[in-house]
Design a protein around this motif. Structure first.
Motif, PDB file in Angstrom:
ATOM      1  N   GLY A   1       0.248  -1.155  -0.508  1.00 13.42           N
ATOM      2  CA  GLY A   1      -0.222  -0.083   0.255  1.00 13.42           C
ATOM      3  C   GLY A   1       0.808   1.178  -0.326  1.00 13.42           C
ATOM      4  N   ALA A   2       2.164   1.068  -0.391  1.00 15.20           N
ATOM      5  CA  ALA A   2       2.827   1.975  -0.285  1.00 15.20           C
ATOM      6  C   ALA A   2       2.821   2.874  -1.722  1.00 15.20           C
TER       7      ALA A   2
ATOM      8  N   GLY B   1      -3.679 -11.538  -0.950  1.00 13.55           N
ATOM      9  CA  GLY B   1      -4.405 -12.571   0.399  1.00 13.55           C
ATOM     10  C   GLY B   1      -5.910 -12.229   0.332  1.00 13.55           C
ATOM     11  N   HIS B   2      -6.533 -10.965   0.673  1.00 11.85           N
ATOM     12  CA  HIS B   2      -8.454 -11.135   0.584  1.00 11.85           C
ATOM     13  C   HIS B   2      -8.350 -11.795  -0.556  1.00 11.85           C
ATOM     14  N   ARG B   3      -7.978 -11.346  -1.946  1.00 16.73           N
ATOM     15  CA  ARG B   3      -8.863 -10.994  -3.179  1.00 16.73           C
ATOM     16  C   ARG B   3      -8.482 -12.891  -3.097  1.00 16.73           C
ATOM     17  N   MET B   4      -7.066 -13.472  -3.614  1.00 14.23           N
ATOM     18  CA  MET B   4      -7.496 -14.947  -3.070  1.00 14.23           C
ATOM     19  C   MET B   4      -8.749 -16.461  -2.135  1.00 14.23           C
ATOM     20  N   LEU B   5      -8.392 -15.110  -1.564  1.00 15.05           N
ATOM     21  CA  LEU B   5      -9.639 -15.768  -0.460  1.00 15.05           C
ATOM     22  C   LEU B   5     -11.036 -15.553  -0.413  1.00 15.05           C
ATOM     23  N   ALA B   6     -11.219 -14.077  -1.631  1.00 14.99           N
ATOM     24  CA  ALA B   6     -12.710 -13.974  -1.933  1.00 14.99           C
ATOM     25  C   ALA B   6     -12.907 -14.875  -3.083  1.00 14.99           C
TER      26      ALA B   6
ATOM     27  N   GLU C   1     -18.479  -9.772   0.266  1.00 17.06           N
ATOM     28  CA  GLU C   1     -18.630  -9.421   2.173  1.00 17.06           C
ATOM     29  C   GLU C   1     -16.722  -8.845   2.042  1.00 17.06           C
ATOM     30  N   ILE C   2     -16.027  -9.901   1.836  1.00 14.84           N
ATOM     31  CA  ILE C   2     -14.614  -9.411   1.676  1.00 14.84           C
ATOM     32  C   ILE C   2     -14.469  -8.324   0.922  1.00 14.84           C
ATOM     33  N   THR C   3     -14.912  -9.150  -0.203  1.00 13.29           N
ATOM     34  CA  THR C   3     -14.385  -7.758  -1.752  1.00 13.29           C
ATOM     35  C   THR C   3     -15.045  -6.290  -1.470  1.00 13.29           C
TER      36      THR C   3
ATOM     37  N   THR D   1     -11.111  -0.176   0.753  1.00 13.01           N
ATOM     38  CA  THR D   1      -9.181  -0.100   1.309  1.00 13.01           C
ATOM     39  C   THR D   1      -8.782   0.719   0.190  1.00 13.01           C
ATOM     40  N   GLN D   2      -8.844  -0.659  -0.809  1.00  8.26           N
ATOM     41  CA  GLN D   2      -8.518  -0.593  -2.150  1.00  8.26           C
ATOM     42  C   GLN D   2      -8.891  -0.660  -2.743  1.00  8.26           C
ATOM     43  N   LYS D   3     -10.033  -0.212  -3.711  1.00 12.17           N
ATOM     44  CA  LYS D   3     -10.299  -0.802  -4.850  1.00 12.17           C
ATOM     45  C   LYS D   3      -9.539  -1.390  -6.006  1.00 12.17           C
ATOM     46  N   THR D   4      -9.931  -2.394  -6.609  1.00 13.41           N
ATOM     47  CA  THR D   4      -9.067  -3.185  -7.704  1.00 13.41           C
ATOM     48  C   THR D   4      -9.699  -3.725  -8.620  1.00 13.41           C
TER      49      THR D   4
END
Length: 242
Positions: A47-48, A181-186, A200-202, A208-211
């Protein structure tokens, strides 16, 4: 040598600044060159903000590190990562990761890097073996979130979605800022039929960070077309915008 990054973008930005200062005092130190290269590689995922040429700079720094000291396992492992990823030189990237393991078979970072490369390249079973070995060698490592991302990705590709869900949860627990990690979880949740939880994860991650799907396609975490297609399809079902 592994940088002790937390999940805060400010930390990695500060680390990069300090490494640049160190390098200005001594440009011939392989560990500093490699550490700065790795910092630039990891800045965006954590996120930097980075410059547009950060990937190219990281590749050049890692190359210099290997040239300065061909026996530095950390330098070889770092060099393998941007070679394989942004530069697209898959075979050469893997060669350097294998060399890192040969030089230091006790290096969790070397095994983790080789596992991540194999996870992206499609050698999923070997990726699982390498990444598990990394966890055994250093169970409290600051890079656990990354190695666990490789594990959840490999599980997704192999159709082991419940295992993928478990590893993804651990990954984001270790680093809540780990977007992949969040995207892989979804993706694993979708594949397991748990659609509402995936959406909900998405929603939480997008806040926080739209992809977008376009971003994920360009990122091309999976180099194999079939795995990438399944991954992007799962992200669409989970609610990621085009």
């Amino acid at each position: 040598m592994v940088l002790p990054f937390s999940n805060m973008s400010e930390d990695i930005t500060k680390a990069i600044d300090l490494l640049r200062q160190s390098l200005s005092l001594d440009e011939a130190r392989s560990p500093t060159l490699a550490a700065l290269a790795w910092g630039l590689v990891m800045a965006s995922p954590l996120g930097a903000r980075t410059s547009l040429d950060a990937a190219t700079e990281a590749l050049g720094l890692a190359c210099r590190a290997v040239e300065q000291d061909g026996t530095d396992a950390f330098a070889h492992a770092v060099y393998g990562f941007p070679l394989f990823g942004p530069a697209g030189d898959n075979d050469q990237g893997r060669i350097h990761a294998i060399e890192a393991v040969r030089l230091n078979p006790s290096s969790a970072f070397a095994w983790g890097t080789l596992g991540m490369i194999d996870s992206m390249a499609g050698d999923y079973e070997n990726a699982l073996a390498c990444l598990h070995r990394s966890l055994v060698l250093s169970p409290y490592d600051s890079m656990l979130h990354l190695w666990m991302t490789g594990l959840t990705a490999s599980c997704f590709a192999l159709g082991r979605h419940e295992d993928g869900i478990a590893w993804a949860r651990k990954s984001v627990q270790h680093n809540p800022g780990n977007g992949t990690g969040h995207r892989m979880l979804a993706a694993n949740l979708v594949a397991a039929g748990r659609l509402e939880e995936a959406r909900e994860i998405t929603r939480r991650r997008d806040a926080t960070q739209k992809t977008t799907i376009r971003d994920l396609r360009a990122m091309r975490f999976f180099k194999q077309d079939d795995a990438l297609a399944r991954y992007l399809s799962a992200q669409q079902v989970a609610g990621v915008a085009d």
